[in-house]
Motif scaffolding. Structure first.
Motif, PDB file in Angstrom:
ATOM      1  N   CYS A   1      -5.110  -4.353   6.877  1.00 60.40           N
ATOM      2  CA  CYS A   1      -3.566  -4.573   6.353  1.00 60.40           C
ATOM      3  C   CYS A   1      -3.451  -6.133   6.683  1.00 60.40           C
ATOM      4  O   CYS A   1      -2.874  -6.895   5.741  1.00 60.40           O
ATOM      5  CB  CYS A   1      -2.591  -3.978   6.815  1.00 60.40           C
ATOM      6  SG  CYS A   1      -2.461  -2.212   6.247  1.00 60.40           S
TER       7      CYS A   1
ATOM      8  N   ILE B   1       0.968  -1.109  -0.012  1.00 65.93           N
ATOM      9  CA  ILE B   1       0.013  -0.128  -0.200  1.00 65.93           C
ATOM     10  C   ILE B   1       0.785   1.051  -0.079  1.00 65.93           C
ATOM     11  O   ILE B   1       1.861   1.344   0.875  1.00 65.93           O
ATOM     12  CB  ILE B   1      -1.107   0.001   1.100  1.00 65.93           C
ATOM     13  CG1 ILE B   1      -1.904  -1.280   1.171  1.00 65.93           C
ATOM     14  CG2 ILE B   1      -1.647   1.329   1.291  1.00 65.93           C
ATOM     15  CD1 ILE B   1      -2.725  -1.520   2.561  1.00 65.93           C
TER      16      ILE B   1
ATOM     17  N   MET C   1      -6.613   4.670   6.746  1.00 65.55           N
ATOM     18  CA  MET C   1      -5.398   4.336   7.211  1.00 65.55           C
ATOM     19  C   MET C   1      -4.978   5.453   8.077  1.00 65.55           C
ATOM     20  O   MET C   1      -5.168   6.747   7.727  1.00 65.55           O
ATOM     21  CB  MET C   1      -4.567   4.318   6.023  1.00 65.55           C
ATOM     22  CG  MET C   1      -4.620   2.823   5.276  1.00 65.55           C
ATOM     23  SD  MET C   1      -3.725   1.443   6.323  1.00 65.55           S
ATOM     24  CE  MET C   1      -2.083   1.839   5.780  1.00 65.55           C
TER      25      MET C   1
ATOM     26  N   CYS D   1      -7.626   4.386   2.336  1.00 60.56           N
ATOM     27  CA  CYS D   1      -6.783   3.353   1.357  1.00 60.56           C
ATOM     28  C   CYS D   1      -7.855   2.872   0.607  1.00 60.56           C
ATOM     29  O   CYS D   1      -8.678   2.158   0.845  1.00 60.56           O
ATOM     30  CB  CYS D   1      -6.127   2.314   2.469  1.00 60.56           C
ATOM     31  SG  CYS D   1      -5.370   0.982   1.489  1.00 60.56           S
TER      32      CYS D   1
END
Length: 194
Positions: free
Chosen positions: A97, A10, A71, A150
């Protein structure tokens, strides 16, 4: 066909990504400019180039099943003395994540692999440099804070020059991005304490 080294991560968006990359270089980490600022989902993995289409198809499927999530990075941590790393902590989005990297490395997929250490989402800001510089990174970035929605991840390939380059981005299948916690308090701003 030869072998390639890939990674899935990411990306930390701008302006945060460049800021952390410059700070990493400033601490004396020679690899800083060859590594885009990121949260790892699949660590460097060597495979035959002919396997790339299967990897891309797998990642497309993983992304299609994913949903955007907030995030937030805040403060610093370290893996020392086990590993010579100082990092910025993922304080929101860590669970997302963790689930995402499990799907990427799923045993039924083309990049199934065991990890050297238990998965711990983070953004490396110093690696393998002298202890004084590691301490400086830990202290100077302790006040760093950044947040963003995200909406996907990317596949990267490491060149023969050691530089990581993005091959393809994957956007999550969800169309609604959840609101940021504290959006009214200036979400998306970052600061680095010197």
């Amino acid at each position: 066909m030869g072998t390639v080294t890939i990674g899935v991560s990411i990306a930390v968006p701008e302006p945060h990504g460049s800021l952390l990359q410059e700070r990493r270089a400033g601490f004396g980490d020679a690899a800083a400019h060859g590594i885009p600022t990121h949260v790892t989902l699949l660590p460097p993995t060597e495979l035959d180039e002919s396997e790339l289409p299967a990897v891309e198809a797998h990642l497309t499927e993983v992304a299609a099943g994913g949903r955007p999530f907030p995030m937030r990075l805040s403060g610093t941590g370290t893996f020392r003395p086990l590993s010579p790393v100082v990092y910025v902590r993922v304080v929101q989005g860590a669970e997302d994540c963790t689930l995402l990297q499990q799907r990427v490395r799923d045993a039924s997929g083309p990049v199934a692999r065991e990890l050297q250490f238990p998965y711990h989402p983070h953004v490396t800001v110093a690696h393998g440099i002298d202890e004084a510089a590691m301490d400086r990174a830990f202290e100077e970035l302790a006040g760093f804070d950044a947040q963003w929605p995200c909406t996907g991840f990317a596949l990267y390939e490491q060149g023969t020059d050691g530089v990581w380059r993005k091959l393809r981005e994957y956007t999550f299948g969800g169309s609604v991005v959840p609101p940021q916690a504290g959006a009214l308090r200036g979400a998306g701003r970052s600061s680095a304490v010197s």
